[in-house]
Design a protein around this motif. Sequence first.
Motif, short mmCIF file in Angstrom:
data_model
loop_
_atom_site.label_atom_id
_atom_site.label_comp_id
_atom_site.label_asym_id
_atom_site.label_seq_id
_atom_site.Cartn_x
_atom_site.Cartn_y
_atom_site.Cartn_z
N TYR A 1 -6.50 3.57 -11.81
CA TYR A 1 -7.47 4.37 -11.07
C TYR A 1 -7.03 5.82 -11.15
O TYR A 1 -5.88 6.17 -10.85
N GLU A 2 -7.94 6.69 -11.54
CA GLU A 2 -7.64 8.10 -11.74
C GLU A 2 -7.77 8.87 -10.43
O GLU A 2 -8.52 8.48 -9.53
N PRO A 3 -7.05 9.99 -10.31
CA PRO A 3 -7.21 10.84 -9.12
C PRO A 3 -8.57 11.53 -9.13
O PRO A 3 -9.27 11.55 -10.15
N PRO A 4 -8.96 12.13 -8.03
CA PRO A 4 -10.26 12.81 -7.98
C PRO A 4 -10.31 14.03 -8.88
O PRO A 4 -9.31 14.44 -9.48
N ALA A 5 -11.48 14.60 -8.98
CA ALA A 5 -11.65 15.84 -9.74
C ALA A 5 -10.85 16.96 -9.09
O ALA A 5 -10.54 16.93 -7.89
N SER A 6 -10.49 17.95 -9.87
CA SER A 6 -9.59 19.00 -9.40
C SER A 6 -10.16 19.73 -8.19
O SER A 6 -9.44 19.97 -7.19
N ALA A 7 -11.43 20.10 -8.24
CA ALA A 7 -12.03 20.83 -7.11
C ALA A 7 -12.05 19.99 -5.86
O ALA A 7 -11.76 20.47 -4.75
N HIS A 8 -12.40 18.70 -6.01
CA HIS A 8 -12.43 17.83 -4.84
C HIS A 8 -11.02 17.56 -4.30
O HIS A 8 -10.82 17.51 -3.08
N LEU A 9 -10.04 17.39 -5.20
CA LEU A 9 -8.68 17.14 -4.76
C LEU A 9 -8.12 18.35 -4.03
O LEU A 9 -7.42 18.21 -3.00
N ARG A 10 -8.40 19.53 -4.50
CA ARG A 10 -7.92 20.73 -3.82
C ARG A 10 -8.53 20.86 -2.43
O ARG A 10 -7.85 21.26 -1.47
N ALA A 11 -9.81 20.50 -2.29
CA ALA A 11 -10.44 20.57 -0.96
C ALA A 11 -9.79 19.56 -0.01
O ALA A 11 -9.62 19.85 1.19
N MET A 12 -9.41 18.36 -0.49
CA MET A 12 -8.76 17.36 0.37
C MET A 12 -7.36 17.83 0.79
O MET A 12 -6.96 17.66 1.96
N ILE A 13 -6.59 18.42 -0.16
CA ILE A 13 -5.26 18.92 0.20
C ILE A 13 -5.38 20.08 1.18
O ILE A 13 -4.57 20.22 2.11
N ASP A 14 -6.39 20.90 0.98
CA ASP A 14 -6.60 22.02 1.92
C ASP A 14 -6.90 21.50 3.32
O ASP A 14 -6.43 22.08 4.31
N LEU A 15 -7.66 20.43 3.45
CA LEU A 15 -7.92 19.85 4.77
C LEU A 15 -6.62 19.37 5.41
O LEU A 15 -6.39 19.63 6.61
N CYS A 16 -5.76 18.70 4.68
CA CYS A 16 -4.48 18.22 5.23
C CYS A 16 -3.61 19.41 5.66
O CYS A 16 -2.95 19.35 6.72
N ALA A 17 -3.57 20.47 4.84
CA ALA A 17 -2.76 21.63 5.19
C ALA A 17 -3.28 22.30 6.46
O ALA A 17 -2.50 22.78 7.30
N ARG A 18 -4.58 22.34 6.65
CA ARG A 18 -5.15 22.95 7.86
C ARG A 18 -4.92 22.08 9.10
O ARG A 18 -4.93 22.59 10.23
N LEU A 19 -4.73 20.76 8.91
CA LEU A 19 -4.50 19.87 10.04
C LEU A 19 -3.02 19.79 10.44
O LEU A 19 -2.70 19.26 11.51
N LEU A 20 -2.11 20.27 9.59
CA LEU A 20 -0.68 20.13 9.88
C LEU A 20 -0.24 20.85 11.17
O LEU A 20 0.53 20.29 11.95
#
Length: 558
Positions: free
Chosen positions: A434-453
């Motif tokens: 199973y491949e990881p998400p597209a780059s733009a979508h993956l960056r948005a998910m990591i950005d959400l985690c960083a904002r929740l930390l």
Amino acid sequence: MTGRGGPDPYDDAYGESSGPGDGDERDGPGRGSDPGLPSHPAGPPRIPPPRSAAEDSGHWPGALDGGIPAPRPPTADERPSGRAPEPAPKPAPQPAADPEPEPAPGREPESNLGSDPEHTPGPNTEPTPGPDPEPVVSRDPEPDPEPEPPAAAPLPAPAPPTPPLPAPLPAPAPPAAPPAAPTPSAAHPLSHDLLRSLLGAWALTACSPDETAAVEAHLNHCPSCAEEALRLRDAVELLHTEHSLDLDPMLRSRVLAGCLGRRPARIPMPGWAGAYDAEAARLDALLRDMGEAEWRAPVRLKWFDGRRLTGRDTTVAGVIGHLMVVDGIIAASLGLPDPLGADAPRSPQTRTEAYWHHEPGASYGAGPPGAVRELWREQGHALVRTVSFAGRGVAELDVPYGDFALPIRDAFLDRALECWVHAGDIAEAIDYPYEPPASAHLRAMIDLCARLLPGTLAERRRAGLAAPPRRLVEAGTPGRTLHLQVEGTGGGDWYIALDSPAAVASPEEAVATIALDQEAFYLLASGHVPPQEAAAGLSGDTEAIRDVLFAAASLSRL
């Protein structure tokens, strides 16, 4: 003398010489007592008069009705030389015909012209003159010693001639086999130089079976070739990378972008909902090709509960049911039907436990295979359609998750991250890449985690699970900061405020750095590895690093 040697039979029969003009005016010897001698004179051949058509046909008119007696078979004197007599029909077998005597030296062989009624001499054919030029007096043939059949017995009608069978066609020759490739034999082993030249083909598995066996046998006794073979095999692994059988995750986005570029959508989908739509579609594609046994495959769900790793065993169908009931929180916030009803709890873990309790077969894949997939996918389409028609105002709508709430735009990113995490769990259970998400979508998910930390770190401090802040800062002012660096196509740099969620993170106030790739961040944020075992590069304040790693793992939940 005859050709057989010995006295002339004519002398035995007549007691006198067989010179010309002697004897009883016959041109040759008589029958005598030797059965092998010819029975007619040796003078010129007698040409019989032509026979009638009835005689040639072998059927005499009146022979069967008693009018004309049937002809008797020819005697030995009447039979032409060189032909076997035709035996008359008898109940007992007849003895074989007398062999034809060899011609005497100095004598011409007897002609068969008299025995062939169809052959007549041509105008240039002259009879061979005999010793006596006088005309030959015909005599009746001597009687055959063999018994004659009854005169009135009818002759059988000759059988019609059998048409000749067509000659069988020659069978097509089989195609020539291609020449076999020369193979090494035990008597002629391959040389060291030739085997070394085959190492490249052997590493690419392009050798024949015999060559492969010869190379592998040579590698057991030649250290230099064995070392070279290992280097070549490692190089081949770099050339042939493993690829998933799934389509490119960006293919759907590119196709939609191309279509929308030619004809813009009448009701466009919000950009913040694109990650959830893409990840739900990828997971649905993984589920579409699964059979009944795969739907019941065991899956281990894992998360970090704040102190340690924990997990829960379920099936592929149970995982999709969990995603459906958690998506129901957003559906209820948008006014859509909740799969658990209007009075269902809001906490994701509580809702999942209630679903598995009231639907005991759901967590173990009972019922028709894939039935829960249809319910989950239908609800996901309804969520995307609703936010597309709702307009810009819906982006600020809060979605309650029990102890906390998220704006709907972040809630959609959270659901996209959950689809990716649980799709990885399912793919691992059924042994599928199973491949990881597209780059733009993956960056948005990591950005959400960083904002929740920062908020998660403050909750851990209130629970006594993290160190207290080093200093107090006012809201909106810079404070101590941690530099989070994620490597990969969807990575980047984020700065995390350490002392308060209301403080402003500043690169100038950075006291520590955590560097890790996107795969390691995914495992940490999904609760699949303990925080102290995360593959990360660390530098700076160790207490701040530990608190941030544990806060990142605490983002995971059931």
